[in-house]
Design an enzyme around this catalytic site. Structure first.
Site, mmCIF file in Angstrom:
data_model
loop_
_atom_site.group_PDB
_atom_site.id
_atom_site.type_symbol
_atom_site.label_atom_id
_atom_site.label_comp_id
_atom_site.label_asym_id
_atom_site.label_seq_id
_atom_site.Cartn_x
_atom_site.Cartn_y
_atom_site.Cartn_z
ATOM 1 N N LEU A 140 14.056 0.646 106.453
ATOM 2 C CA LEU A 140 13.758 -0.695 106.955
ATOM 3 C C LEU A 140 14.977 -1.197 107.714
ATOM 4 C CD1 LEU A 140 11.795 -3.255 106.799
ATOM 5 C CD2 LEU A 140 13.344 -4.040 105.018
ATOM 6 N N PRO B 223 24.852 -6.477 112.791
ATOM 7 C CA PRO B 223 26.300 -6.725 112.672
ATOM 8 C C PRO B 223 26.664 -8.199 112.595
ATOM 9 C CG PRO B 223 25.907 -4.984 114.269
ATOM 10 C CD PRO B 223 24.559 -5.528 113.896
ATOM 11 N N GLU C 252 10.941 -6.580 97.419
ATOM 12 C CA GLU C 252 12.184 -5.812 97.312
ATOM 13 C C GLU C 252 13.006 -6.305 96.128
ATOM 14 O OE1 GLU C 252 16.316 -4.971 99.830
ATOM 15 O OE2 GLU C 252 14.794 -6.321 100.631
ATOM 16 N N ARG C 253 13.175 -7.613 96.020
ATOM 17 C CA ARG C 253 13.986 -8.158 94.936
ATOM 18 C C ARG C 253 13.363 -7.872 93.577
ATOM 19 N NH1 ARG C 253 15.025 -13.601 98.523
ATOM 20 N NH2 ARG C 253 16.973 -12.895 99.479
ATOM 21 N N GLN D 10 35.484 -0.933 80.037
ATOM 22 C CA GLN D 10 36.541 -1.447 79.167
ATOM 23 C C GLN D 10 36.504 -0.771 77.797
ATOM 24 O OE1 GLN D 10 38.672 -3.510 80.490
ATOM 25 N NE2 GLN D 10 39.971 -3.856 78.707
ATOM 26 N N GLY E 93 20.039 -9.484 99.640
ATOM 27 C CA GLY E 93 20.521 -10.864 99.609
ATOM 28 C C GLY E 93 21.609 -11.009 98.561
#
Length: 383
Positions: A122, A127, A236-237, A330, A358
């Site tokens: 996609l 830029p 997508e999210r 850790q 995003g």
């Protein structure tokens, strides 16, 4: 989840078998060499993983986004890089193309993408326009009987290896989507980017220099892409949240293994209150992310333009996956910083969870705007 249909449990089992056979043996190689196995898409295609959301008449499985999410999670548990490339192909390109294409386009491209004979990308980010996606400058000028496409897209997952690009471009003062092929005259691409994480998933730039596209390459109607973009971002999210679940679950799993085997001062690590505190917080964040992910995927199935839960889910899972992976590193101490131990790559890979689809900051804006809009509509907080 205990209440999901048996078919989804069978799917999860099938993906886990595939992961154990095909991915775990190559896991370290994928991370260190930064290369996606050449045959991986064909193998996933032969098992039906690529076409999870595509109807059987086009070679798919006919499941929903939950199925896609399950594949994402199980792939990411072993290799987040493969999960990322899978999502870019199966969700961002193939699913969007299928849902917005005409019959002829479906017949031409969908079966090949489902089988893994073609790899998809996609192309949205540019830029000079990342978070402000609609500020794109890539343009398709309508001529007499064709379009002339010019522009640049960057940070495109699978760009160096893709055969099919779903490209968003300006058409006048609106936005349109086009199917562009890697063999089109005027298309070129960069070498793959060297990245902090997700090194086995190739990312690069794509350049369009006066590419001539006939009208049969237009996806949907001219000027209809804004709706496609917004709906695509939400799915997508929702599905990529599951990739973050896989990363978090792997980090938690490795931590539990280490603290039950490693001793300090004559005691197992899990006997120390500080480690118990870490494990409790890691698990709680993982479980909260998981519950939110499943609720979100169900909502998005019904309405892909509902952005509140989609943004909330990936926002919380992104923050949580990085936290859990950081705590895992850790727990491993000095060993966690060495490439020989998986905790090092998991932490690097987890960072994309707050950048891709995003940034976390953009997700916060989306969430707050949706909350205000709904409050003004109903006069009270109401989902």
């Amino acid at each position: 989840m205990e209440d999901i249909a048996e078919e989804y449990n069978l799917l999860r089992e099938a993906v886990r078998n595939f992961v154990n056979k095909e991915i775990f043996p190559k896991q370290k190689d994928i991370e260190i060499r930064g290369e996606l196995p050449e045959d991986i898409f064909r193998k996933m295609g032969s098992l039906g993983f690529l076409g999870i959301t595509i109807p059987e008449e086009y070679g798919g499985v006919g499941m929903g986004y939950l199925g896609q999410g399950i594949v994402e999670e199980e792939l990411a548990y072993a290799s987040p890089s493969i999960a990322l490339s899978y999502g870019a192909h199966s969700n961002l390109c193939l699913d969007n193309l299928y849902r917005n294409s005409n019959k002829k386009q479906k017949e031409e491209y969908v079966p090949k993408l489902v089988k893994g004979e073609m790899v998809g990308s996609l192309c949205l980010t540019e830029p000079s326009s990342g978070s402000d996606a609609l500020a794109m400058s890539t343009e398709a000028i309508r001529m007499e009987d064709y379009y002339l496409l010019n522009g640049t897209k960057t940070l495109i997952t699978n760009a160096p290896i893709s055969d099919v690009f779903l490209v968003y471009a300006k058409t006048g003062d609106q936005y349109s989507a086009f199917i562009v092929l890697g063999t089109d005259e005027g298309l070129s691409r960069s070498e793959k980017f060297e990245k902090l994480g997700m090194r086995g998933s190739p990312t690069g730039e794509v350049f369009f220099d006066s590419i001539r596209l006939n009208s049969d390459r237009l996806l949907g109607e001219e000027g209809s892409a804004k709706k496609i973009i917004l709906g695509g971002l939400n799915t997508e999210r929702a599905t990529f949240t599951f990739m973050l679940l896989g990363i978090a679950r792997r980090a938690l799993d490795l931590s539990l293994s280490y603290v039950t085997e490693r001793k300090q001062f004559g005691k197992f690590l899990y006997e120390f209150e500080l480690i118990q505190d870490k494990l409790a917080n890691m698990y709680t964040r993982y479980e909260a992310s998981r519950l939110l992910a499943y609720e979100t995927i169900r909502k998005v199935e019904k309405d892909c333009l509902d952005g509140l839960l989609a943004a909330s889910s990936i926002y919380f899972a992104g923050v949580s996956a990085e936290y859990i992976s950081r705590e895992a590193l850790q727990i491993y101490g000095g060993y966690g910083y060495i490439q020989e131990y998986e905790s090092e790559s998991i932490f690097r890979n987890s960072i994309l969870g707050q950048i891709g689809a995003g940034t976390s900051e953009i997700r916060e804006i989306v969430i707050s705007r949706e909350l205000i809009k709904r409050y003004l509509k109903h006069g009270k907080f109401q989902l």
